[in-house]
Motif scaffolding. Structure first.
Motif, PDB file in Angstrom:
ATOM      1  N   CYS A   1       0.828 -34.951-127.506  1.00  0.00           N
ATOM      2  CA  CYS A   1      -0.186 -34.703-128.530  1.00  0.00           C
ATOM      3  C   CYS A   1       0.198 -35.530-129.752  1.00  0.00           C
ATOM      4  CB  CYS A   1      -0.225 -33.220-128.895  1.00  0.00           C
ATOM      5  SG  CYS A   1      -0.673 -32.149-127.530  1.00  0.00           S
ATOM      6  N   LYS A   2      -0.813 -36.179-130.370  1.00  0.00           N
ATOM      7  CA  LYS A   2      -0.558 -37.035-131.523  1.00  0.00           C
ATOM      8  C   LYS A   2      -1.536 -36.711-132.632  1.00  0.00           C
ATOM      9  CE  LYS A   2       0.985 -40.864-128.664  1.00  0.00           C
ATOM     10  NZ  LYS A   2       0.730 -42.227-128.218  1.00  0.00           N
ATOM     11  N   SER A   3      -1.000 -36.738-133.855  1.00  0.00           N
ATOM     12  CA  SER A   3      -1.837 -36.577-135.044  1.00  0.00           C
ATOM     13  C   SER A   3      -1.204 -37.398-136.156  1.00  0.00           C
ATOM     14  CB  SER A   3      -1.927 -35.104-135.452  1.00  0.00           C
ATOM     15  OG  SER A   3      -2.756 -34.962-136.589  1.00  0.00           O
ATOM     16  N   GLY A   4      -1.918 -38.407-136.617  1.00  0.00           N
ATOM     17  CA  GLY A   4      -1.337 -39.298-137.619  1.00  0.00           C
ATOM     18  C   GLY A   4      -0.091 -39.948-137.049  1.00  0.00           C
ATOM     19  N   ASP A   5       1.022 -39.836-137.771  1.00  0.00           N
ATOM     20  CA  ASP A   5       2.266 -40.414-137.261  1.00  0.00           C
ATOM     21  C   ASP A   5       3.171 -39.366-136.618  1.00  0.00           C
ATOM     22  OD1 ASP A   5       2.552 -39.387-139.801  1.00  0.00           O
ATOM     23  OD2 ASP A   5       3.899 -40.941-140.529  1.00  0.00           O
ATOM     24  N   VAL A   6       2.611 -38.188-136.319  1.00  0.00           N
ATOM     25  CA  VAL A   6       3.357 -37.136-135.631  1.00  0.00           C
ATOM     26  C   VAL A   6       2.999 -37.161-134.151  1.00  0.00           C
ATOM     27  CG1 VAL A   6       3.706 -34.648-135.409  1.00  0.00           C
ATOM     28  CG2 VAL A   6       3.457 -35.660-137.677  1.00  0.00           C
ATOM     29  N   SER A   7       4.030 -37.165-133.323  1.00  0.00           N
ATOM     30  CA  SER A   7       3.850 -37.164-131.876  1.00  0.00           C
ATOM     31  C   SER A   7       4.704 -36.047-131.301  1.00  0.00           C
ATOM     32  CB  SER A   7       4.275 -38.525-131.313  1.00  0.00           C
ATOM     33  OG  SER A   7       4.131 -38.547-129.924  1.00  0.00           O
ATOM     34  N   LEU A   8       4.099 -35.229-130.448  1.00  0.00           N
ATOM     35  CA  LEU A   8       4.811 -34.102-129.843  1.00  0.00           C
ATOM     36  C   LEU A   8       4.622 -34.169-128.338  1.00  0.00           C
ATOM     37  CD1 LEU A   8       6.407 -31.440-130.336  1.00  0.00           C
ATOM     38  CD2 LEU A   8       4.199 -30.286-130.407  1.00  0.00           C
ATOM     39  N   LYS A   9       5.710 -34.437-127.647  1.00  0.00           N
ATOM     40  CA  LYS A   9       5.697 -34.523-126.186  1.00  0.00           C
ATOM     41  C   LYS A   9       6.009 -33.146-125.619  1.00  0.00           C
ATOM     42  CE  LYS A   9       7.435 -37.723-122.726  1.00  0.00           C
ATOM     43  NZ  LYS A   9       8.368 -38.848-122.502  1.00  0.00           N
ATOM     44  N   ALA A  10       5.364 -32.783-124.520  1.00  0.00           N
ATOM     45  CA  ALA A  10       5.567 -31.455-123.927  1.00  0.00           C
ATOM     46  C   ALA A  10       7.035 -31.198-123.609  1.00  0.00           C
ATOM     47  CB  ALA A  10       4.715 -31.301-122.674  1.00  0.00           C
ATOM     48  N   SER A  11       7.746 -32.203-123.145  1.00  0.00           N
ATOM     49  CA  SER A  11       9.164 -31.997-122.835  1.00  0.00           C
ATOM     50  C   SER A  11       9.957 -31.667-124.094  1.00  0.00           C
ATOM     51  CB  SER A  11       9.757 -33.218-122.133  1.00  0.00           C
ATOM     52  OG  SER A  11       9.629 -34.371-122.931  1.00  0.00           O
ATOM     53  N   ASP A  12       9.555 -32.228-125.256  1.00  0.00           N
ATOM     54  CA  ASP A  12      10.212 -31.895-126.525  1.00  0.00           C
ATOM     55  C   ASP A  12       9.836 -30.485-126.957  1.00  0.00           C
ATOM     56  OD1 ASP A  12      11.349 -34.442-126.669  1.00  0.00           O
ATOM     57  OD2 ASP A  12       9.636 -35.236-127.793  1.00  0.00           O
ATOM     58  N   ALA A  13       8.569 -30.138-126.784  1.00  0.00           N
ATOM     59  CA  ALA A  13       8.117 -28.791-127.144  1.00  0.00           C
ATOM     60  C   ALA A  13       8.845 -27.755-126.298  1.00  0.00           C
ATOM     61  CB  ALA A  13       6.614 -28.664-126.960  1.00  0.00           C
ATOM     62  N   GLY A  14       9.101 -28.106-125.032  1.00  0.00           N
ATOM     63  CA  GLY A  14       9.816 -27.203-124.145  1.00  0.00           C
ATOM     64  C   GLY A  14      11.200 -26.848-124.651  1.00  0.00           C
ATOM     65  N   LYS A  15      11.784 -27.724-125.474  1.00  0.00           N
ATOM     66  CA  LYS A  15      13.124 -27.478-126.019  1.00  0.00           C
ATOM     67  C   LYS A  15      13.125 -26.379-127.075  1.00  0.00           C
ATOM     68  CE  LYS A  15      14.443 -32.256-125.168  1.00  0.00           C
ATOM     69  NZ  LYS A  15      14.683 -33.556-125.783  1.00  0.00           N
ATOM     70  N   VAL A  16      11.982 -26.121-127.704  1.00  0.00           N
ATOM     71  CA  VAL A  16      11.926 -25.087-128.745  1.00  0.00           C
ATOM     72  C   VAL A  16      11.539 -23.722-128.191  1.00  0.00           C
ATOM     73  CG1 VAL A  16      11.414 -26.760-130.574  1.00  0.00           C
ATOM     74  CG2 VAL A  16       9.531 -25.538-129.475  1.00  0.00           C
ATOM     75  N   LEU A  17      11.109 -23.694-126.940  1.00  0.00           N
ATOM     76  CA  LEU A  17      10.712 -22.423-126.321  1.00  0.00           C
ATOM     77  C   LEU A  17      11.927 -21.729-125.715  1.00  0.00           C
ATOM     78  CD1 LEU A  17       7.431 -23.510-124.518  1.00  0.00           C
ATOM     79  CD2 LEU A  17       7.660 -22.337-126.716  1.00  0.00           C
ATOM     80  N   SER A  18      11.907 -20.403-125.764  1.00  0.00           N
ATOM     81  CA  SER A  18      12.981 -19.631-125.150  1.00  0.00           C
ATOM     82  C   SER A  18      12.386 -18.719-124.077  1.00  0.00           C
ATOM     83  CB  SER A  18      13.705 -18.797-126.200  1.00  0.00           C
ATOM     84  OG  SER A  18      12.874 -17.756-126.665  1.00  0.00           O
ATOM     85  N   GLU A  19      13.253 -18.127-123.300  1.00  0.00           N
ATOM     86  CA  GLU A  19      12.825 -17.196-122.258  1.00  0.00           C
ATOM     87  C   GLU A  19      11.968 -16.069-122.837  1.00  0.00           C
ATOM     88  OE1 GLU A  19      15.514 -14.835-119.510  1.00  0.00           O
ATOM     89  OE2 GLU A  19      16.274 -16.873-119.235  1.00  0.00           O
ATOM     90  N   ASP A  20      12.284 -15.677-124.065  1.00  0.00           N
ATOM     91  CA  ASP A  20      11.575 -14.572-124.721  1.00  0.00           C
ATOM     92  C   ASP A  20      10.125 -14.918-125.060  1.00  0.00           C
ATOM     93  OD1 ASP A  20      13.866 -13.030-124.575  1.00  0.00           O
ATOM     94  OD2 ASP A  20      14.514 -13.554-126.601  1.00  0.00           O
TER      95      ASP A  20
END
Length: 79
Positions: free
Chosen positions: A40-59
């Motif tokens: 996902c991209k907005s302006g100069d921010v890019s967020l890849k699902a694999s990176d987002a997966g790093k912030v998620l926890s089991e909870d």
């Protein structure tokens, strides 16, 4: 539209048609169009699902809706 709102909407759109609840990171990646490479991209921010997966926890699981996934990711990613 803010970067946070834009990324949120892109995540919701990417999960259109996904089967919920999503119980694990693997199920979440499987539900995305390009799996962990979905970006996902907005302006100069890019967020890849694999990176987002790093912030998620089991909870964080299970997710009950695309909106639930999107709000959790944008909040935990600090957008």
């Amino acid at each position: 539209m803010s970067v946070k709102e834009d990324i949120y909407e892109q995540i919701v759109g990417a999960l259109k048609g996904a089967n919920f609840p999503i119980q694990s990171p693997e199920e979440l990646f499987d539900a995305l169009p390009d799996g962990p490479n979905t970006t996902c991209k907005s302006g100069d921010v890019s967020l890849k699902a694999s990176d987002a997966g790093k912030v998620l926890s089991e909870d964080d699981f299970p997710f009950e809706s695309a909106e639930d996934v999107a709000s959790t990711i944008v909040n935990k990613a600090g957008l």
